[in-house]
Write an enzyme that holds these catalytic residues in place. Structure first.
Site, mmCIF file in Angstrom:
data_model
loop_
_atom_site.group_PDB
_atom_site.id
_atom_site.type_symbol
_atom_site.label_atom_id
_atom_site.label_comp_id
_atom_site.label_asym_id
_atom_site.label_seq_id
_atom_site.Cartn_x
_atom_site.Cartn_y
_atom_site.Cartn_z
ATOM 1 N N THR A 1 -6.070 2.906 -5.163
ATOM 2 C CA THR A 1 -6.267 1.171 -5.017
ATOM 3 C C THR A 1 -6.560 0.372 -5.938
ATOM 4 O OG1 THR A 1 -5.557 2.038 -3.187
ATOM 5 C CG2 THR A 1 -6.017 -1.258 -3.565
ATOM 6 N N HIS B 1 -1.617 3.824 4.509
ATOM 7 C CA HIS B 1 -2.116 4.416 3.984
ATOM 8 C C HIS B 1 -1.834 6.014 5.054
ATOM 9 C CE1 HIS B 1 -5.793 6.210 2.484
ATOM 10 N NE2 HIS B 1 -5.577 4.525 1.385
ATOM 11 N N ASP C 1 0.814 0.265 -5.166
ATOM 12 C CA ASP C 1 -0.288 0.407 -5.746
ATOM 13 C C ASP C 1 0.146 1.794 -6.345
ATOM 14 O OD1 ASP C 1 -0.523 1.755 -3.141
ATOM 15 O OD2 ASP C 1 -2.523 1.112 -3.315
ATOM 16 N N HIS C 2 0.638 2.983 -5.423
ATOM 17 C CA HIS C 2 0.187 4.161 -6.282
ATOM 18 C C HIS C 2 1.547 5.005 -4.667
ATOM 19 C CE1 HIS C 2 -2.166 5.049 -2.758
ATOM 20 N NE2 HIS C 2 -3.196 3.833 -3.122
ATOM 21 N N GLU D 1 0.872 -1.262 -0.305
ATOM 22 C CA GLU D 1 0.080 0.145 -0.297
ATOM 23 C C GLU D 1 1.245 1.199 0.033
ATOM 24 O OE1 GLU D 1 -2.738 2.824 0.024
ATOM 25 O OE2 GLU D 1 -3.187 0.343 -0.049
#
Length: 693
Positions: free
Chosen positions: A305, A421, A480-481, A261
């Site tokens: 996501t 996150h 993911d990003h 994440e």
């Protein structure tokens, strides 16, 4: 006493008095349903206030319709509105109890899952107390039928109806404003249907889902099979050939997709105050059997996501706005990687320590062909096990072992972590590295949560080694990003030891790790430019799955003749040659180029790259919004039957036990029925506290 009843009867018989009674009962039953029938995750005082407020705007607007009419008609219209709302609440209560999600018009209109999955167990789902939702309507009907209420026969003053409608609209504006303040981009990104209901109400959700369905239906209706020909023409022209050295090399192996994440590439080998932030991931990245890609970019849009998952498993981009998983995941036809593997004997599963409805995963995963979805309902949970976006990684990963060991092999398992996150908060007992000192509160906690994720990853890898899964699997790990957005340039510059960061620097910070590990592979760092859109074709070639007639917008990262233009969702792109960011053009060293001084060759390269970017994004949007894959099925692939998948805990466990009996290939079966969970070691302080207790 008689005088009291007489006055009460007079008040209720008055048109205004009856209106306020119906509105109050409408509000009360809705609020009680929120509290007792749904799990909306109310976390603060503002959310609790909005839960109280949100039934009123729609109630005023719809029940207020009766104020435009006179006599009995006015009263019966208000009762009918309340009956319709009770029916909608009742239907959502039953559906939510079975699927932990709300009924949308898209599901009702375009999916048979409601009737197939809900109808067979309707008697088991209904609770006698559910019928209390109709109690107020029954009482009002009886009061009208037995003339306890005598309708006001005077001519209606329609200005009261108009005033009520205006108040409803103003009140909704206030509701929406407060909701946006607590959860920005609520309607444009649409994380979760629970969020819409929590902030704006179950009745608003009905209208909102109807609007979405109408928009999608009109676009879908205008699409036809000839549109696929244009897509195929583009895809075939840009399809790269598999690298013969790697094609089928991992055939038959288990596949892990480990979702890191918000993990950016710059964290690899990054040190904070001389301490490695991610030592376990660093070792994995540099392992002699890990192929790592150092020019791999995240390509997400607003879907974050969900966009990453969409690209990873379908080789289609996310949407220009919102999330394709929430907008189209329930209704569209997909040809996703889990379905390809399912049809080749793999067990397919996704694991995530949050509610299944987030990003509409519980519906989208069915469309993608996932046999199992182990969401938060499958895990033991306590207050200190969560960090706001689901279970803390160490606890979640340890508990995931009990499902991994039961999956028939070979399997495809996606593991989604959440602790790293935004806003990167971590309770003190789990902090094992100091924050950075950029002065930006959003940025400075990033290394702490990344370090925690790294520790959790290390524990997971150790378990795979001890259990024997490590040697039998291809392990894919990816970010993911971005973690730190471009809105923090000063803090980013400090983290990277620079005076400032340019637009090109910020584009390079969109890089995320992508690693493929297997004992069959020769490791090393691959410098090809690529992104999340390229993962599916890469993995299919490694697994030896023929994909020369599939519709995929990415291409194999291991191919020797691939197009290395990396498209971003906003139309920008980067490549080994030139990069275009906004109106600026840069060379591969990050130097800005005056567009007036471009050579003829550079102009041609730039044009080809921009055309490729624009067409890729445009084709993807047409495929998604037109649901074009319903018109085309590749050879050796069967359309996914969503009705065969059920993710409710009892259904999932039942299906898992059945699969184990039939195949007898799970890790636990290979281990003579003995669990491997005791091989999983973690230093999670929450679990130590539980052991002490």
């Amino acid at each position: 006493m008689n005088s009291f009843f007489k006055k009460t009867r007079q008040v209720l018989s008055n048109r205004a008095g009856f209106f306020w009674l119906v509105l109050f009962l409408f509000w009360l039953k809705t609020y009680l349903a929120y509290q007792n029938n749904f799990t909306l995750g109310v976390n603060n005082t503002m959310q609790q206030f909005l839960l109280l407020l949100n039934p009123l705007p729609v109630g005023l607007l719809l029940i207020g319709i009766g104020l435009y009419f006179g006599g009995k008609k006015s009263y019966w219209i208000e009762i009918i509105v309340s009956l319709i709302q009770s029916t909608w609440l009742f239907a959502n209560t039953l559906y939510y109890r079975e699927f932990s999600d709300f009924l949308s018009f898209g599901i009702i209109k375009s999916s048979s899952s409601v009737s197939n999955n809900l109808g067979s167990s309707i008697l088991e789902i209904i609770h006698p107390t559910d019928f209390l939702l109709f109690l107020d309507v029954v009482i009002l009907i009886l009061m009208m039928s037995f003339k306890v209420i005598q309708p006001d026969q005077s001519r209606p003053k329609r200005r009261y109806g108009a005033i009520t409608s205006v108040i409803a609209i103003v009140l909704f504006g206030i509701n929406l404003s407060l909701a946006e303040g607590d959860r920005s981009q609520l309607l444009t990104r649409t994380f979760d249907n629970n969020y819409i209901v929590k902030y704006l109400g179950v009745d608003f959700f009905a209208g909102y889902s109807a609007y979405q369905t109408h928009q999608q239906t009109s676009t879908r209706k205008n699409a036809n099979s000839s549109d696929v020909d244009k897509v195929l023409d583009f895809v075939n022209k840009n399809r790269s050939q598999p690298n013969v050295s790697y094609y089928g090399k991992e055939k038959g192996k288990n596949v892990f997709i480990f979702h890191l994440e918000s993990f950016q590439q710059f964290l690899i080998n990054y040190k904070s105050d001389g301490e490695e932030v991610t030592p376990n991931i660093n070792r994995f990245y540099a392992d002699q059997h890990t192929m790592s890609f150092d020019n791999f970019f995240n390509q997400v849009g607003q879907g974050k996501t969900s966009d990453a998952e969409t690209m990873l498993e379908t080789s289609l981009y996310g949407l220009p706005s919102g999330s394709s998983m929430t907008s189209y995941g329930s209704s569209n036809t997909y040809q996703a990687l889990p379905a390809f593997l399912d049809q080749r004997g793999y067990a397919t599963a996704s694991m995530h320590g949050d509610v299944g409805s987030f990003w509409n995963r519980d519906n989208t995963y069915k469309s993608w062909g996932y046999q199992y979805f182990f969401d938060s309902a499958y895990f033991d949970d306590k207050d200190d096990y969560n960090n706001g976006y689901g279970m803390k990684d160490k606890i979640f990963l340890k508990q995931s072992a009990k499902y991994l060991e039961q999956l028939p092999q070979p399997f495809y398992a996606k593991i989604i972590t959440v602790t790293n996150h935004y806003p990167y908060d971590l309770d003190k007992q789990n902090q094992s590295i100091a924050k950075t000192k950029t002065g930006d509160k959003t940025v400075d906690g990033y290394v702490q949560t990344a370090h925690y994720l790294d520790q959790a990853f290390g524990e997971f890898i150790n378990y795979l080694k001890k259990s024997g899964l490590y040697d039998d699997s291809m392990i894919v790990a990816y970010g993911d990003h971005y973690g730190i957005s471009n809105n923090h340039p000063k803090a980013l510059a400090k983290l990277l030891g620079k005076k400032s960061v340019s637009k090109y620097d910020l584009a390079m910070l969109e890089k995320v790790p992508f690693m493929i590990h297997s004992n069959n592979l020769q490791g090393g760092v691959n410098h090809t430019y690529g992104g999340e859109i390229d993962v599916m074709p890469t993995l299919m070639d490694l697994l030896g799955i023929k994909d020369d007639d599939t519709i995929q917008l990415g291409n194999d990262l291991l191919s020797t003749n691939r197009n290395q233009t990396v498209a971003f969702r906003n139309g920008d792109f980067v490549s080994p040659d030139l990069s275009k960011l906004g109106s600026k053009v840069y060379d591969n060293q990050g130097k800005k180029i005056d567009t007036k001084k471009l050579t003829a060759q550079q102009k041609q390269i730039l044009k080809e790259q921009q055309d490729h970017t624009d067409k890729s994004l445009s084709m993807s949007d047409k495929i998604t919004t037109g649901d074009l894959l319903r018109f085309y099925t590749p050879q050796d692939f069967n359309k996914v039957d969503k009705s065969q998948y059920k993710y409710k805990y009892s259904d999932g466990i039942k299906a898992l036990k059945k699969a184990r009996r039939e195949k007898k290939s799970s890790l636990i079966d290979q281990n003579g029925g003995k669990s491997t969970q005791d091989l999983y070691e973690t230093d999670a302080p929450e679990l130590k506290d539980d052991d002490n207790k």
